[in-house]
Scaffold this motif. Structure first.
Motif, PDB file in Angstrom:
ATOM      1  N   LYS A  82       0.810  -1.215   0.000  1.00  6.20           N
ATOM      2  CA  LYS A  82       0.000   0.000   0.000  1.00  6.20           C
ATOM      3  C   LYS A  82       0.843   1.265   0.000  1.00  6.20           C
ATOM      4  N   GLU A  83       1.951   1.226   0.728  1.00  7.55           N
ATOM      5  CA  GLU A  83       2.820   2.400   0.830  1.00  7.55           C
ATOM      6  C   GLU A  83       4.279   1.975   0.697  1.00  7.55           C
ATOM      7  N   PRO A  84       4.828   2.082  -0.527  1.00  6.09           N
ATOM      8  CA  PRO A  84       6.221   1.668  -0.721  1.00  6.09           C
ATOM      9  C   PRO A  84       7.177   2.526   0.100  1.00  6.09           C
ATOM     10  N   GLY A  85       8.254   1.923   0.537  1.00  8.85           N
ATOM     11  CA  GLY A  85       9.281   2.651   1.269  1.00  8.85           C
ATOM     12  C   GLY A  85      10.153   3.453   0.330  1.00  8.85           C
ATOM     13  N   PRO A  86      10.875   4.411   0.857  1.00  8.35           N
ATOM     14  CA  PRO A  86      11.671   5.297   0.014  1.00  8.35           C
ATOM     15  C   PRO A  86      13.012   4.724  -0.426  1.00  8.35           C
ATOM     16  N   VAL A  87      13.534   3.712   0.259  1.00 13.25           N
ATOM     17  CA  VAL A  87      14.913   3.290   0.023  1.00 13.25           C
ATOM     18  C   VAL A  87      14.996   1.989  -0.775  1.00 13.25           C
ATOM     19  N   LEU A  88      14.310   0.945  -0.326  1.00 12.20           N
ATOM     20  CA  LEU A  88      14.374  -0.359  -0.990  1.00 12.20           C
ATOM     21  C   LEU A  88      13.097  -0.632  -1.771  1.00 12.20           C
ATOM     22  N   ARG A  89      13.241  -1.193  -2.974  1.00  8.16           N
ATOM     23  CA  ARG A  89      12.055  -1.565  -3.749  1.00  8.16           C
ATOM     24  C   ARG A  89      11.260  -2.638  -3.007  1.00  8.16           C
ATOM     25  N   ASN A  90      11.988  -3.558  -2.353  1.00  6.97           N
ATOM     26  CA  ASN A  90      11.342  -4.636  -1.636  1.00  6.97           C
ATOM     27  C   ASN A  90      12.328  -5.169  -0.606  1.00  6.97           C
ATOM     28  N   ASP A  91      11.837  -5.609   0.554  1.00  9.31           N
ATOM     29  CA  ASP A  91      12.765  -6.104   1.565  1.00  9.31           C
ATOM     30  C   ASP A  91      13.337  -7.479   1.218  1.00  9.31           C
ATOM     31  N   THR A  92      12.835  -8.126   0.159  1.00 13.20           N
ATOM     32  CA  THR A  92      13.442  -9.376  -0.289  1.00 13.20           C
ATOM     33  C   THR A  92      14.818  -9.133  -0.910  1.00 13.20           C
ATOM     34  N   LEU A  93      15.156  -7.880  -1.184  1.00 10.12           N
ATOM     35  CA  LEU A  93      16.479  -7.540  -1.717  1.00 10.12           C
ATOM     36  C   LEU A  93      17.566  -7.661  -0.654  1.00 10.12           C
ATOM     37  N   VAL A  94      17.181  -7.750   0.607  1.00  8.87           N
ATOM     38  CA  VAL A  94      18.157  -7.920   1.687  1.00  8.87           C
ATOM     39  C   VAL A  94      18.617  -9.375   1.671  1.00  8.87           C
ATOM     40  N   VAL A  95      19.891  -9.577   1.292  1.00  7.82           N
ATOM     41  CA  VAL A  95      20.431 -10.930   1.200  1.00  7.82           C
ATOM     42  C   VAL A  95      21.400 -11.239   2.341  1.00  7.82           C
ATOM     43  N   SER A  96      21.770 -10.226   3.088  1.00  4.92           N
ATOM     44  CA  SER A  96      22.636 -10.404   4.243  1.00  4.92           C
ATOM     45  C   SER A  96      22.206  -9.415   5.309  1.00  4.92           C
ATOM     46  N   LEU A  97      22.144  -9.887   6.556  1.00  9.25           N
ATOM     47  CA  LEU A  97      21.652  -9.039   7.634  1.00  9.25           C
ATOM     48  C   LEU A  97      22.466  -9.295   8.889  1.00  9.25           C
ATOM     49  N   LYS A  98      22.936  -8.211   9.504  1.00 10.24           N
ATOM     50  CA  LYS A  98      23.633  -8.302  10.783  1.00 10.24           C
ATOM     51  C   LYS A  98      22.972  -7.287  11.714  1.00 10.24           C
ATOM     52  N   ALA A  99      22.564  -7.739  12.875  1.00 12.53           N
ATOM     53  CA  ALA A  99      21.922  -6.849  13.840  1.00 12.53           C
ATOM     54  C   ALA A  99      22.556  -7.067  15.208  1.00 12.53           C
ATOM     55  N   GLN A 100      22.643  -5.984  15.971  1.00 11.55           N
ATOM     56  CA  GLN A 100      23.318  -6.034  17.271  1.00 11.55           C
ATOM     57  C   GLN A 100      22.635  -5.059  18.219  1.00 11.55           C
ATOM     58  N   LYS A 101      22.507  -5.467  19.497  1.00 13.90           N
ATOM     59  CA  LYS A 101      21.990  -4.591  20.542  1.00 13.90           C
ATOM     60  C   LYS A 101      23.104  -4.339  21.542  1.00 13.90           C
ATOM     61  N   LEU A 102      23.319  -3.067  21.853  1.00  8.83           N
ATOM     62  CA  LEU A 102      24.387  -2.695  22.775  1.00  8.83           C
ATOM     63  C   LEU A 102      23.923  -1.601  23.724  1.00  8.83           C
ATOM     64  N   TRP A 103      24.585  -1.514  24.876  1.00 11.06           N
ATOM     65  CA  TRP A 103      24.391  -0.371  25.767  1.00 11.06           C
ATOM     66  C   TRP A 103      25.167   0.801  25.183  1.00 11.06           C
ATOM     67  N   ALA A 104      24.652   2.017  25.348  1.00  8.85           N
ATOM     68  CA  ALA A 104      25.333   3.200  24.826  1.00  8.85           C
ATOM     69  C   ALA A 104      24.912   4.417  25.640  1.00  8.85           C
ATOM     70  N   GLU A 105      25.522   5.542  25.334  1.00  6.54           N
ATOM     71  CA  GLU A 105      25.189   6.787  26.025  1.00  6.54           C
ATOM     72  C   GLU A 105      23.921   7.422  25.481  1.00  6.54           C
ATOM     73  N   THR A 106      23.529   7.057  24.264  1.00  9.65           N
ATOM     74  CA  THR A 106      22.269   7.536  23.685  1.00  9.65           C
ATOM     75  C   THR A 106      21.539   6.353  23.063  1.00  9.65           C
ATOM     76  N   SER A 107      20.215   6.443  23.003  1.00  4.89           N
ATOM     77  CA  SER A 107      19.412   5.393  22.381  1.00  4.89           C
ATOM     78  C   SER A 107      19.200   5.715  20.914  1.00  4.89           C
ATOM     79  N   GLY A 108      19.109   4.672  20.107  1.00  5.58           N
ATOM     80  CA  GLY A 108      18.837   4.879  18.697  1.00  5.58           C
ATOM     81  C   GLY A 108      19.211   3.656  17.895  1.00  5.58           C
ATOM     82  N   ALA A 109      19.262   3.842  16.588  1.00  2.00           N
ATOM     83  CA  ALA A 109      19.644   2.771  15.681  1.00  2.00           C
ATOM     84  C   ALA A 109      20.481   3.351  14.562  1.00  2.00           C
TER      85      ALA A 109
END
Length: 121
Positions: A82-109
């Protein structure tokens, strides 16, 4: 949604979540500018940072499910039918993914996209 005072993930009614995604997409569209959507394979690195609550001695933040955090980011980047995103045509284009959660002085991503060469062989 993350509570700005406690830095904890909170569940909100779906209508509020949609409003938050709409706002984030709008900001991302402005930042992405007139560049066209990425239409080839990408690797995505996402680093989520959280403020450590007082008295918490855990080596990593355990509160938020990393898969749900990643899904939210990919939904913002690629959108939906219904509402395409601005960056990727489709999330199936993501063929490699690395994600990490850490403590920091500010919150965000921090999200880094790496365009990959399509293997035409």
């Amino acid at each position: 949604m993350i509570n700005p005072h406690t830095q904890r993930m909170i569940l909100v009614p779906s209508s509020l979540v949609r409003q938050q995604f709409t706002r984030l997409r709008k900001v991302l569209r402005e930042e992405w500018g007139k560049r066209s959507q990425i239409d080839g394979p990408v690797a995505v690195d996402i680093h989520f940072s959280f403020l450590r609550p007082k008295g918490n001695k855990a080596p990593y933040p355990y509160r938020s499910d990393i898969d749900k955090l990643v899904r939210q980011i990919l939904d913002i980047l690629a959108g939906n039918r219904k509402e395409p995103g601005p960056v990727l045509r489709n999330d199936t284009l993501v063929v490699s993914l690395k994600a990490q959660k850490l403590w920091a002085e500010t919150s965000g991503a921090e999200v880094v996209l790496h365009r990959l060469q399509a293997d035409l062989a």
